[in-house]
Scaffold this motif. Sequence first.
Motif, mmCIF file in Angstrom:
data_model
loop_
_atom_site.group_PDB
_atom_site.id
_atom_site.type_symbol
_atom_site.label_atom_id
_atom_site.label_comp_id
_atom_site.label_asym_id
_atom_site.label_seq_id
_atom_site.Cartn_x
_atom_site.Cartn_y
_atom_site.Cartn_z
ATOM 1 N N UNK A 153 -23.459 29.791 -62.027
ATOM 2 C CA UNK A 153 -22.848 30.363 -60.823
ATOM 3 C C UNK A 153 -22.543 31.850 -60.976
ATOM 4 N N UNK A 154 -22.517 32.350 -62.206
ATOM 5 C CA UNK A 154 -22.290 33.792 -62.403
ATOM 6 C C UNK A 154 -23.440 34.609 -61.828
ATOM 7 N N UNK A 155 -24.655 34.039 -61.843
ATOM 8 C CA UNK A 155 -25.814 34.735 -61.262
ATOM 9 C C UNK A 155 -25.648 34.842 -59.756
ATOM 10 N N UNK A 156 -25.230 33.723 -59.135
ATOM 11 C CA UNK A 156 -25.044 33.721 -57.674
ATOM 12 C C UNK A 156 -23.919 34.666 -57.263
ATOM 13 N N UNK A 157 -22.839 34.701 -58.040
ATOM 14 C CA UNK A 157 -21.706 35.558 -57.691
ATOM 15 C C UNK A 157 -22.062 37.041 -57.751
ATOM 16 N N UNK A 158 -23.015 37.400 -58.616
ATOM 17 C CA UNK A 158 -23.389 38.811 -58.774
ATOM 18 C C UNK A 158 -24.547 39.228 -57.863
ATOM 19 N N UNK A 159 -25.150 38.269 -57.156
ATOM 20 C CA UNK A 159 -26.325 38.563 -56.339
ATOM 21 C C UNK A 159 -25.934 39.346 -55.075
ATOM 22 N N UNK A 160 -26.637 40.430 -54.820
ATOM 23 C CA UNK A 160 -26.472 41.191 -53.582
ATOM 24 C C UNK A 160 -27.846 41.406 -52.954
ATOM 25 N N UNK A 161 -27.876 41.445 -51.626
ATOM 26 C CA UNK A 161 -29.125 41.577 -50.890
ATOM 27 C C UNK A 161 -29.173 42.925 -50.191
ATOM 28 N N UNK A 162 -30.358 43.515 -50.117
ATOM 29 C CA UNK A 162 -30.520 44.810 -49.460
ATOM 30 C C UNK A 162 -31.922 44.911 -48.877
ATOM 31 N N UNK A 163 -32.135 45.916 -48.031
ATOM 32 C CA UNK A 163 -33.454 46.115 -47.424
ATOM 33 C C UNK A 163 -33.735 45.095 -46.340
ATOM 34 N N UNK A 164 -34.951 44.592 -46.311
ATOM 35 C CA UNK A 164 -35.339 43.569 -45.340
ATOM 36 C C UNK A 164 -34.967 42.190 -45.887
ATOM 37 N N UNK A 165 -34.173 41.461 -45.123
ATOM 38 C CA UNK A 165 -33.607 40.187 -45.576
ATOM 39 C C UNK A 165 -34.018 39.071 -44.620
ATOM 40 N N UNK A 166 -34.376 37.928 -45.193
ATOM 41 C CA UNK A 166 -34.631 36.726 -44.405
ATOM 42 C C UNK A 166 -33.549 35.704 -44.739
ATOM 43 N N UNK A 167 -32.959 35.101 -43.714
ATOM 44 C CA UNK A 167 -31.888 34.124 -43.915
ATOM 45 C C UNK A 167 -32.149 32.894 -43.055
ATOM 46 N N UNK A 168 -31.883 31.743 -43.624
ATOM 47 C CA UNK A 168 -32.053 30.485 -42.897
ATOM 48 C C UNK A 168 -31.266 29.407 -43.633
ATOM 49 N N UNK A 169 -31.076 28.267 -43.022
ATOM 50 C CA UNK A 169 -30.322 27.183 -43.634
ATOM 51 C C UNK A 169 -31.179 25.929 -43.722
ATOM 52 N N UNK A 170 -30.802 25.070 -44.635
ATOM 53 C CA UNK A 170 -31.471 23.790 -44.828
ATOM 54 C C UNK A 170 -30.386 22.725 -44.952
ATOM 55 N N UNK A 171 -30.698 21.510 -44.560
ATOM 56 C CA UNK A 171 -29.698 20.442 -44.545
ATOM 57 C C UNK A 171 -30.130 19.294 -45.452
ATOM 58 N N UNK A 172 -29.150 18.704 -46.132
ATOM 59 C CA UNK A 172 -29.385 17.521 -46.956
ATOM 60 C C UNK A 172 -28.279 16.513 -46.675
ATOM 61 N N UNK A 173 -28.642 15.240 -46.704
ATOM 62 C CA UNK A 173 -27.661 14.185 -46.460
ATOM 63 C C UNK A 173 -26.614 14.170 -47.578
ATOM 64 N N UNK A 174 -25.376 13.850 -47.215
ATOM 65 C CA UNK A 174 -24.320 13.715 -48.219
ATOM 66 C C UNK A 174 -24.691 12.586 -49.180
ATOM 67 N N UNK A 175 -24.610 12.861 -50.469
ATOM 68 C CA UNK A 175 -24.978 11.903 -51.506
ATOM 69 C C UNK A 175 -23.746 11.614 -52.355
ATOM 70 N N UNK A 176 -23.313 10.351 -52.358
ATOM 71 C CA UNK A 176 -22.126 9.954 -53.118
ATOM 72 C C UNK A 176 -22.505 9.259 -54.424
ATOM 73 N N UNK A 177 -23.638 9.624 -54.974
ATOM 74 C CA UNK A 177 -24.124 9.043 -56.221
ATOM 75 C C UNK A 177 -23.104 9.245 -57.339
ATOM 76 N N UNK A 178 -22.811 8.147 -58.047
ATOM 77 C CA UNK A 178 -21.864 8.220 -59.154
ATOM 78 C C UNK A 178 -20.421 7.990 -58.757
ATOM 79 N N UNK A 179 -20.121 7.895 -57.461
ATOM 80 C CA UNK A 179 -18.751 7.666 -57.010
ATOM 81 C C UNK A 179 -18.403 6.182 -57.137
ATOM 82 N N UNK A 180 -17.313 5.823 -57.818
ATOM 83 C CA UNK A 180 -16.938 4.414 -57.933
ATOM 84 C C UNK A 180 -16.699 3.785 -56.563
#
Length: 289
Positions: A118-145
């Motif tokens: 997560x240190x890589x993500x925290x230090x990431x900055x974007x500049x110039x021409x940027x493309x942004x979009x979102x993706x969706x995934x179903x909630x996964x409760x794998x491993x939850x008792x």
Amino acid sequence: IISKLKDALVIIKERKETVSKVAHFEKENQRCPYCNGNNCIKYGHKNKIQNYYCNDCERKFNDLTGTVFANTHLTYEQIDIFLDCFVNKISIRKTAEKMEVNKNTVYLLRCKILDSFNSIRNKTTLSGEIEADEIYRCINLKGTPKNKMPRASKPRTSIGTTSRGISSHKVCIMGAIDENDNMFLQISGNGPLTSEMVKNILTPKINDVKKLVTDCKSSYEEEANKNHWNLKQVKSKCYTDSEGNNLANINSLHSGLTSFLAPFRGVSTKHLQGYLDWYIFDKYLNYSL
């Protein structure tokens, strides 16, 4: 001679201080992991591992302090096997069998490495021409008792009876990539993308934007107007707009994520961010090497 060399190598690999020595050789200079100062002196040995003392913050440490291998009882050979299995995306159970340790040990070690990305993500900055979009995934409760499940399981709806729109039972993952291949993927919340998500996730990452290309969601418009971004929106079911802007790079990033997560056969939502950071790290690694 070969047999004796192999025996000697096994002895070296099983020594506790071997991991510490490898970490020491990888460092360019010795700095304190607490205050980042370089006013450090050697301070004896503990379990045959070299200790140091920082004259600035007056704290003790060794070469593994602040790393994922701090206080580990694993040998060098076991760690080498773990990293090889980690890179090749081998399951936790099979990795534990190869290392001859409990699967919980492998699980905790994998979680430590995923958290370090997560240190890589925290230090990431974007500049110039940027493309942004979102993706969706179903909630996964794998491993939850079973007794800690947040809700009872629901029957699957038949084809043709599902409601339109994005369900609140899906996780929204916001992603962006700029012209210099700086990128990030981050969980922004549940349900459809909102202006608040864009404000909290995307805005802090943008440093200097020439052009921001997104889809036609109104969530981007509010922040674009507030921050005076040059916003270009591509309509749904269209590859490009009238000016030739497209979302090819971010769509390729999302497509690669699906392939990356496939071998794991379902990633729990509570660990999903770590796997997103692992995927981005893997992309940077491929670009570098």
